[in-house]
Scaffold this motif. Structure first.
Motif, PDB file in Angstrom:
ATOM      1  N   ARG A  16       0.841  -1.220   0.167  1.00 53.28           N
ATOM      2  CA  ARG A  16      -0.112   0.141  -0.101  1.00 53.28           C
ATOM      3  C   ARG A  16       1.047   1.297  -0.015  1.00 53.28           C
ATOM      4  O   ARG A  16       0.507   2.300  -0.667  1.00 53.28           O
ATOM      5  CB  ARG A  16      -1.009   0.162   1.173  1.00 53.28           C
ATOM      6  CG  ARG A  16      -1.879   1.370   1.333  1.00 53.28           C
ATOM      7  CD  ARG A  16      -2.925   0.962   0.221  1.00 53.28           C
ATOM      8  NE  ARG A  16      -3.811   2.249   0.406  1.00 53.28           N
ATOM      9  CZ  ARG A  16      -4.740   2.428  -0.285  1.00 53.28           C
ATOM     10  NH1 ARG A  16      -4.892   1.789  -1.332  1.00 53.28           N
ATOM     11  NH2 ARG A  16      -5.743   3.621  -0.039  1.00 53.28           N
ATOM     12  N   ILE A  17       1.919   1.090   0.699  1.00 56.56           N
ATOM     13  CA  ILE A  17       2.901   2.289   0.998  1.00 56.56           C
ATOM     14  C   ILE A  17       3.374   2.607  -0.524  1.00 56.56           C
ATOM     15  O   ILE A  17       3.628   3.657  -0.889  1.00 56.56           O
ATOM     16  CB  ILE A  17       3.842   2.114   1.808  1.00 56.56           C
ATOM     17  CG1 ILE A  17       3.519   2.375   3.270  1.00 56.56           C
ATOM     18  CG2 ILE A  17       4.947   3.162   1.709  1.00 56.56           C
ATOM     19  CD1 ILE A  17       4.460   1.702   4.434  1.00 56.56           C
ATOM     20  N   ALA A  51       1.326   6.743  -6.463  1.00 56.85           N
ATOM     21  CA  ALA A  51      -0.111   7.664  -6.541  1.00 56.85           C
ATOM     22  C   ALA A  51       0.582   8.927  -6.297  1.00 56.85           C
ATOM     23  O   ALA A  51      -0.147  10.288  -7.073  1.00 56.85           O
ATOM     24  CB  ALA A  51      -1.120   7.170  -5.690  1.00 56.85           C
ATOM     25  N   MET A  52       1.155   9.309  -5.269  1.00 55.73           N
ATOM     26  CA  MET A  52       1.808  10.612  -5.068  1.00 55.73           C
ATOM     27  C   MET A  52       2.561  11.454  -6.074  1.00 55.73           C
ATOM     28  O   MET A  52       2.386  12.651  -6.433  1.00 55.73           O
ATOM     29  CB  MET A  52       2.593  10.782  -3.808  1.00 55.73           C
ATOM     30  CG  MET A  52       1.948  10.383  -2.518  1.00 55.73           C
ATOM     31  SD  MET A  52       3.032  10.206  -0.934  1.00 55.73           S
ATOM     32  CE  MET A  52       3.978  11.748  -1.018  1.00 55.73           C
ATOM     33  N   ILE A 103     -11.545   4.620  -8.709  1.00 56.09           N
ATOM     34  CA  ILE A 103     -10.907   5.624  -9.153  1.00 56.09           C
ATOM     35  C   ILE A 103      -9.429   5.673  -8.746  1.00 56.09           C
ATOM     36  O   ILE A 103      -9.227   5.331  -7.505  1.00 56.09           O
ATOM     37  CB  ILE A 103     -11.616   6.986  -8.422  1.00 56.09           C
ATOM     38  CG1 ILE A 103     -13.148   7.047  -8.891  1.00 56.09           C
ATOM     39  CG2 ILE A 103     -10.999   8.281  -9.017  1.00 56.09           C
ATOM     40  CD1 ILE A 103     -13.864   8.321  -8.266  1.00 56.09           C
ATOM     41  N   PRO A 104      -8.526   6.081  -9.559  1.00 56.11           N
ATOM     42  CA  PRO A 104      -7.131   6.047  -9.299  1.00 56.11           C
ATOM     43  C   PRO A 104      -6.895   6.568  -7.826  1.00 56.11           C
ATOM     44  O   PRO A 104      -7.338   7.847  -7.656  1.00 56.11           O
ATOM     45  CB  PRO A 104      -6.590   6.369 -10.417  1.00 56.11           C
ATOM     46  CG  PRO A 104      -7.428   6.184 -11.298  1.00 56.11           C
ATOM     47  CD  PRO A 104      -8.537   6.502 -10.791  1.00 56.11           C
ATOM     48  N   LEU A 105      -5.759   6.278  -7.123  1.00 57.01           N
ATOM     49  CA  LEU A 105      -5.374   6.798  -5.967  1.00 57.01           C
ATOM     50  C   LEU A 105      -4.949   8.182  -6.055  1.00 57.01           C
ATOM     51  O   LEU A 105      -5.276   9.046  -5.078  1.00 57.01           O
ATOM     52  CB  LEU A 105      -4.219   5.950  -5.348  1.00 57.01           C
ATOM     53  CG  LEU A 105      -4.739   4.607  -4.778  1.00 57.01           C
ATOM     54  CD1 LEU A 105      -3.393   3.982  -4.243  1.00 57.01           C
ATOM     55  CD2 LEU A 105      -5.486   4.758  -3.829  1.00 57.01           C
ATOM     56  N   TYR A 106      -4.379   8.430  -7.337  1.00 56.19           N
ATOM     57  CA  TYR A 106      -3.688   9.910  -7.465  1.00 56.19           C
ATOM     58  C   TYR A 106      -4.976  10.932  -7.089  1.00 56.19           C
ATOM     59  O   TYR A 106      -4.753  12.110  -7.234  1.00 56.19           O
ATOM     60  CB  TYR A 106      -2.967  10.160  -8.627  1.00 56.19           C
ATOM     61  CG  TYR A 106      -3.424   9.504  -9.879  1.00 56.19           C
ATOM     62  CD1 TYR A 106      -4.650  10.651 -10.625  1.00 56.19           C
ATOM     63  CD2 TYR A 106      -3.244   8.393 -10.383  1.00 56.19           C
ATOM     64  CE1 TYR A 106      -5.059  10.327 -11.580  1.00 56.19           C
ATOM     65  CE2 TYR A 106      -3.968   8.065 -11.780  1.00 56.19           C
ATOM     66  CZ  TYR A 106      -4.722   8.887 -12.249  1.00 56.19           C
ATOM     67  OH  TYR A 106      -5.308   8.602 -13.593  1.00 56.19           O
ATOM     68  N   PHE A 107      -6.076  10.588  -7.602  1.00 54.92           N
ATOM     69  CA  PHE A 107      -7.107  11.592  -7.556  1.00 54.92           C
ATOM     70  C   PHE A 107      -7.431  12.121  -6.115  1.00 54.92           C
ATOM     71  O   PHE A 107      -8.182  12.810  -5.878  1.00 54.92           O
ATOM     72  CB  PHE A 107      -8.572  11.204  -8.010  1.00 54.92           C
ATOM     73  CG  PHE A 107      -8.256  11.119  -9.377  1.00 54.92           C
ATOM     74  CD1 PHE A 107      -8.935  12.360 -10.182  1.00 54.92           C
ATOM     75  CD2 PHE A 107      -8.142   9.996 -10.325  1.00 54.92           C
ATOM     76  CE1 PHE A 107      -8.865  12.324 -11.558  1.00 54.92           C
ATOM     77  CE2 PHE A 107      -8.386   9.924 -11.732  1.00 54.92           C
ATOM     78  CZ  PHE A 107      -8.534  11.095 -12.449  1.00 54.92           C
ATOM     79  N   MET A 108      -7.066  11.318  -5.089  1.00 50.42           N
ATOM     80  CA  MET A 108      -7.072  11.428  -3.656  1.00 50.42           C
ATOM     81  C   MET A 108      -6.355  12.941  -3.385  1.00 50.42           C
ATOM     82  O   MET A 108      -6.434  13.484  -2.372  1.00 50.42           O
ATOM     83  CB  MET A 108      -6.481  10.506  -2.798  1.00 50.42           C
ATOM     84  CG  MET A 108      -7.684   9.210  -2.741  1.00 50.42           C
ATOM     85  SD  MET A 108      -6.956   7.767  -1.968  1.00 50.42           S
ATOM     86  CE  MET A 108      -7.007   8.674  -0.155  1.00 50.42           C
ATOM     87  N   GLY A 109      -5.303  13.239  -4.143  1.00 47.80           N
ATOM     88  CA  GLY A 109      -4.718  14.403  -3.902  1.00 47.80           C
ATOM     89  C   GLY A 109      -3.306  13.978  -3.225  1.00 47.80           C
ATOM     90  O   GLY A 109      -3.077  13.039  -2.493  1.00 47.80           O
ATOM     91  N   VAL A 110      -2.163  15.013  -3.332  1.00 51.49           N
ATOM     92  CA  VAL A 110      -1.082  14.525  -2.584  1.00 51.49           C
ATOM     93  C   VAL A 110      -0.970  14.716  -1.050  1.00 51.49           C
ATOM     94  O   VAL A 110      -0.537  13.886  -0.189  1.00 51.49           O
ATOM     95  CB  VAL A 110       0.237  15.765  -3.143  1.00 51.49           C
ATOM     96  CG1 VAL A 110       1.340  15.459  -2.413  1.00 51.49           C
ATOM     97  CG2 VAL A 110       0.317  15.656  -4.678  1.00 51.49           C
TER      98      VAL A 110
END
Length: 423
Positions: free
Chosen positions: A244-245, A251-252, A288-295
């Motif tokens: 996950r990390i 994603a970050m 939804i891809p993780l990067y949409f969660m934001g940095v």
């Protein structure tokens, strides 16, 4: 004168019966004298010889009821025929007779001879005096079984006391032997029961230890399996966290390259970039891809995951495993087995064995009153001697004397020179 012809002379050797009878009659005093002498000798023997008397005792089987108490013990079994046979064997035993002779020498004072031991005196007396009485084996269909002993004894021996005393001694010895056998049988039965109880105790103890060992082995196996499962789950959770990390790091990077600081969605990004910048996201039943969660969100989640010390709370199965391990730390069944105080209560058939032992210990049979045989004929004082038989001896002496006298007369007649007639 012519010679007369010579006539042959013949000796007449034939016995003239008349002349023989005449000769015997002439010697009647000689015959009578010899007959009287022989008769007097027979009379002297008949009246001077040591008289011998005869007594006997006869025993017959008892009723079955007389032995019912003995047989009712359940330990010793004896039938009336067997009891009679044992008493008969005791009466015929040389050892029993010699024992009675040694213990009652006052009854045999007339047998003592100088220069001979007691055993030698008894040996001769036993061989000639005792006679066993029993059913003729050639007549198996006899109406009743019996055994007995007959004694022919000289004057100076108390034959009645000897026979009755011997019978009483043998009966007493047989009662004592039965008492000893009964005690031995009871002791052997009790020893066998004790061995059974000890064996049952040892078997129970071994089975209990085996049961405890089996239970502990099952617990150890189950504990090892749970610990293996717990270790595998924790390893899996750690791997998931690390994955996950890594996913968050990736994603970050994507979010920073896209300039996504705050959580957004593909549609929101499309509205913000209407002038020439169009982001198309094709969603085909996927998250939804993780990067949409934001940095910012991704960094926060990554920092939380990095600082996490345990992943156990994230898996419900771990709590169940720890619960099972806690339950396996103490086996209550093993504790109950180890804390048993009176283990005899759990022995199979112990109550039955103890009941049998109590019955055996409660047997108090008095053999001194046990009737083994029925005394059919008691030895009584004889009315007359069985030998010598005076009338028979005197009669035989008289007849023998006459015969001897006649023989002497005939012999004298034969040896007497004969007179021959001359011409």
């Amino acid at each position: 004168m012519p010679d007369r012809a010579q006539q042959p002379i013949f000796n007449n050797d034939e016995i003239d019966l008349t002349e023989l009878l005449r000769s015997l009659f002439q010697q009647k005093y000689l015959i009578l004298a010899i007959a009287c002498l022989v008769t007097l000798g027979a009379c002297a023997y008949a009246f001077l010889a040591t008289p011998h008397y005869q007594v006997q005792s006869v025993l017959r089987p008892v009723d079955r009821g007389s032995l019912d108490e003995l047989n009712g013990t359940g330990v010793y079994e004896l039938t009336p025929a067997e009891a009679l046979g044992r008493v008969g064997a005791g009466l015929s035993s040389y050892e029993n007779r010699l024992k009675f002779f040694r213990e009652n020498q006052q009854l045999f004072t007339g047998l003592a001879e100088p220069g001979r031991s007691l055993e030698q005196v008894f040996e001769e007396f036993n061989r000639s005096a005792f006679t066993m009485l029993q059913v003729d084996p050639k007549k198996p269909n006899s109406l009743s079984e019996f055994v007995g002993v007959s004694l022919t004894y000289p004057r100076g021996v108390d034959g009645v006391a000897v026979v009755n005393g011997l019978v009483a001694s043998v009966l007493e010895d047989e009662r004592a032997r039965i008492a000893t056998d009964l005690k031995v049988l009871i002791a052997n039965r009790l020893f066998a029961l004790e061995q059974k109880i000890e064996a049952a105790r040892a078997s129970y103890e071994a089975s209990k230890q085996a049961q405890i060992a089996g239970l502990l082995e099952q617990d150890a196996l189950r504990r090892a399996q749970l610990q293996d499962e717990l270790q595998a789950l924790r390893s899996e959770l750690k791997t998931r966290r690390e994955n996950r990390i890594k996913s968050l790091d990736e994603a970050m990077q994507i979010a920073e390259s896209l300039g996504i600081r705050k959580p957004t969605t593909p549609s929101a990004m499309a509205d913000a970039q209407r002038q020439g910048q169009v982001v198309r996201t094709e969603v085909n039943s996927r998250e939804i891809p993780l990067y949409f969660m934001g940095v910012d969100a991704l960094k926060a989640e990554r920092q939380a995951l990095s600082e996490r010390r345990s992943d156990d709370f994230s898996e419900p199965r771990i709590a169940e495993i720890e619960k099972e391990l806690a339950l396996l730390s103490r086996n209550r069944q093993v504790e109950v087995l180890e804390q048993r105080k009176n283990e005899d209560l759990y022995l199979k058939d112990l109550a039955q064995w103890r009941e049998e032992a109590a019955q055996l210990k409660g047997i108090k049979f008095d053999t001194s009153t046990l009737q083994l045989v029925r005394l059919d004929q008691l030895a009584l004082e004889p009315l007359r001697a069985v030998k010598p038989k005076k009338a028979l001896v005197i009669g035989l002496g008289g007849v023998g004397g006459l015969m001897l006298g006649v023989f002497a007369a005939l012999l004298r007649n034969l040896l007497r020179p004969r007179q021959t007639d001359k011409p």
